[in-house]
Design a protein around this motif. Sequence first.
Motif, mmCIF file in Angstrom:
data_model
loop_
_atom_site.group_PDB
_atom_site.id
_atom_site.type_symbol
_atom_site.label_atom_id
_atom_site.label_comp_id
_atom_site.label_asym_id
_atom_site.label_seq_id
_atom_site.Cartn_x
_atom_site.Cartn_y
_atom_site.Cartn_z
ATOM 1 N N LEU A 53 -43.158 49.310 18.844
ATOM 2 C CA LEU A 53 -42.648 48.615 17.664
ATOM 3 C C LEU A 53 -41.888 47.339 18.014
ATOM 4 N N GLY A 54 -41.578 47.151 19.279
ATOM 5 C CA GLY A 54 -40.902 45.933 19.707
ATOM 6 C C GLY A 54 -39.459 45.830 19.260
ATOM 7 N N VAL A 55 -38.783 46.964 19.150
ATOM 8 C CA VAL A 55 -37.391 46.960 18.692
ATOM 9 C C VAL A 55 -36.438 47.111 19.872
ATOM 10 N N ASP A 56 -35.184 46.805 19.613
ATOM 11 C CA ASP A 56 -34.138 47.029 20.609
ATOM 12 C C ASP A 56 -33.888 48.540 20.665
ATOM 13 N N MET A 57 -34.305 49.156 21.755
ATOM 14 C CA MET A 57 -34.268 50.606 21.859
ATOM 15 C C MET A 57 -32.847 51.159 21.712
ATOM 16 N N ASP A 58 -31.906 50.531 22.366
ATOM 17 C CA ASP A 58 -30.520 51.016 22.315
ATOM 18 C C ASP A 58 -29.946 50.898 20.906
ATOM 19 N N ALA A 59 -30.250 49.768 20.228
ATOM 20 C CA ALA A 59 -29.712 49.555 18.883
ATOM 21 C C ALA A 59 -30.270 50.573 17.900
ATOM 22 N N ASN A 146 -49.881 45.016 0.592
ATOM 23 C CA ASN A 146 -50.915 45.634 -0.231
ATOM 24 C C ASN A 146 -50.450 45.641 -1.683
ATOM 25 N N PRO A 147 -51.048 44.794 -2.551
ATOM 26 C CA PRO A 147 -52.356 44.152 -2.415
ATOM 27 C C PRO A 147 -52.353 42.656 -2.141
ATOM 28 N N THR A 148 -51.214 41.978 -2.148
ATOM 29 C CA THR A 148 -51.220 40.513 -2.216
ATOM 30 C C THR A 148 -51.496 39.822 -0.886
ATOM 31 N N CYS A 149 -51.396 40.557 0.215
ATOM 32 C CA CYS A 149 -51.581 40.024 1.577
ATOM 33 C C CYS A 149 -50.451 39.098 2.021
ATOM 34 N N ALA A 150 -49.365 39.034 1.281
ATOM 35 C CA ALA A 150 -48.227 38.193 1.673
ATOM 36 C C ALA A 150 -47.620 38.687 2.983
ATOM 37 N N VAL A 151 -47.100 37.746 3.768
ATOM 38 C CA VAL A 151 -46.395 38.058 5.018
ATOM 39 C C VAL A 151 -45.024 37.404 4.960
ATOM 40 N N MET A 152 -43.982 38.193 5.107
ATOM 41 C CA MET A 152 -42.625 37.646 5.138
ATOM 42 C C MET A 152 -42.354 37.019 6.502
ATOM 43 N N SER A 153 -41.875 35.788 6.496
ATOM 44 C CA SER A 153 -41.468 35.133 7.744
ATOM 45 C C SER A 153 -40.219 35.805 8.301
ATOM 46 N N LEU A 154 -39.914 35.516 9.558
ATOM 47 C CA LEU A 154 -38.682 36.040 10.146
ATOM 48 C C LEU A 154 -37.478 35.592 9.340
ATOM 49 N N GLU A 155 -37.468 34.337 8.923
ATOM 50 C CA GLU A 155 -36.331 33.819 8.159
ATOM 51 C C GLU A 155 -36.167 34.570 6.840
ATOM 52 N N ARG A 156 -37.272 34.888 6.185
ATOM 53 C CA ARG A 156 -37.202 35.633 4.926
ATOM 54 C C ARG A 156 -36.672 37.046 5.171
ATOM 55 N N ARG A 157 -37.148 37.683 6.221
ATOM 56 C CA ARG A 157 -36.685 39.032 6.540
ATOM 57 C C ARG A 157 -35.191 39.042 6.846
ATOM 58 N N GLN A 158 -34.746 38.054 7.603
ATOM 59 C CA GLN A 158 -33.322 37.978 7.935
ATOM 60 C C GLN A 158 -32.484 37.766 6.681
ATOM 61 N N LEU A 181 -52.889 44.597 11.736
ATOM 62 C CA LEU A 181 -53.893 43.541 11.617
ATOM 63 C C LEU A 181 -53.336 42.146 11.889
ATOM 64 N N HIS A 182 -52.035 42.028 12.005
ATOM 65 C CA HIS A 182 -51.413 40.720 12.264
ATOM 66 C C HIS A 182 -51.319 40.513 13.776
ATOM 67 N N PRO A 183 -51.894 39.419 14.306
ATOM 68 C CA PRO A 183 -51.896 39.237 15.768
ATOM 69 C C PRO A 183 -50.523 39.000 16.374
ATOM 70 N N SER A 184 -49.587 38.465 15.594
ATOM 71 C CA SER A 184 -48.222 38.241 16.104
ATOM 72 C C SER A 184 -47.228 38.388 14.956
ATOM 73 N N ALA A 259 -56.864 44.812 18.257
ATOM 74 C CA ALA A 259 -57.465 43.495 18.481
ATOM 75 C C ALA A 259 -58.927 43.482 18.033
ATOM 76 N N GLU A 260 -59.628 44.583 18.287
ATOM 77 C CA GLU A 260 -61.019 44.685 17.858
ATOM 78 C C GLU A 260 -61.119 44.644 16.340
ATOM 79 N N LYS A 261 -60.231 45.352 15.659
ATOM 80 C CA LYS A 261 -60.250 45.353 14.198
ATOM 81 C C LYS A 261 -59.856 43.987 13.636
ATOM 82 N N GLN A 262 -58.916 43.337 14.269
ATOM 83 C CA GLN A 262 -58.537 41.986 13.837
ATOM 84 C C GLN A 262 -59.719 41.027 13.935
ATOM 85 N N ALA A 263 -60.494 41.153 15.006
ATOM 86 C CA ALA A 263 -61.657 40.281 15.188
ATOM 87 C C ALA A 263 -62.713 40.550 14.115
#
Length: 357
Positions: A53-59, A146-158, A181-184, A259-263
């Motif tokens: 998940l890419g989170v700070d494990m200790d936090a 789901n369903p709009t496909c919107a992606v919140m930017s880091l700034e929006r999430r913060q 499905l999001h590559p980054s 990655a295969e599904k993203q392609a």
Amino acid sequence: MLNLRVNYPSVPSELELFHAYTAEFPRRSEFDLLHPPAYSLQERDEATLLQFLGVDMDAVKATSVITTIPSANSALYCVMAVLHKGLQVVATEEFTFPGFKMIANHYNVPLATVACDEEGMIPSALAAFLEAGTCKLVYLQPTIHNPTCAVMSLERRQAIAEVVASFEDVYILEDDAYRFLHPSPPPTFLSIIPSRTVHILSLSKAYNPFLKAAYIIYPTKLLQGLENYIRLTSSSPCSLFIDFGIHLLQGGRLQKIMAEKQAVAKDWQDQIRKVMKRVPYATHPNSFHFWIMLPQGNSSSTITSYLRTEGMDIPDGVDFAVNGQENYMRVALGTEWQSPELLPAMEKLAACILGNN
């Protein structure tokens, strides 16, 4: 009938991975995996999950606990089973996952919409809504919504995290079903504000729907009695699936499938762009679904009813609408992307929407 309703993309290498996994069993492990698992993960498996998940494990480990569960839908149901008596309302976007609508309705918890833009929920609108003091839960799908496909930017999430943190006992219910499905993808709310986030991760879309392995990561002491609801509604998670899920998260195995599904999704997006060039719709370059705005005067129920006679099963847009809007329609390609009938069906769909049939 083409199933353009369910969105579980599958690729052949999924089965190859499962065969390789079962071929490695020592005899003793085979027997162990027939027993129900503990609801909590072993420490090394928690580390694997949090690293994925890419989170700070200790936090996260300082504020949260992890519970295993068979599916994300089950997780949403059990979370609401625990929380509903203390909820007057849940804040959500104008359009949202129909399954969550059904669960909230089952528990008689109203959903209230907060103003959105192309990224999703607007922080200032959320702050104004929370000022009333009646809302303690915010349901969000921040990555390929789901369903709009919107992606919140880091700034929006913060910004949303700052709003939530400024109100006492308000929590985010983060349903990140399409993050794979999001590559980054931007960091999760679990990463940004773990003490106020209930995060749900399921492997059924990222890998395959046969894999009933999901995880709820939530603030300590928030969901008292959660395991009782899991036990009541599903008996327990499955040791085989939980173990295989952790196996997938190790060594980049699941990332290769993702990655295969993203392609595959990107290739279909290129084809859909040509077919739907005159149809207004929203999507993401790696999404298997897209959200169509229908011409004025058209209702999704009328169009989807007609399309079923033409061999296409598409859900009514009103299923996703919190306030009952009928001028949208979601089309999902995940289940049928390999069908030779799909592209001609999309051409027929476009003609229908444009009034050329």
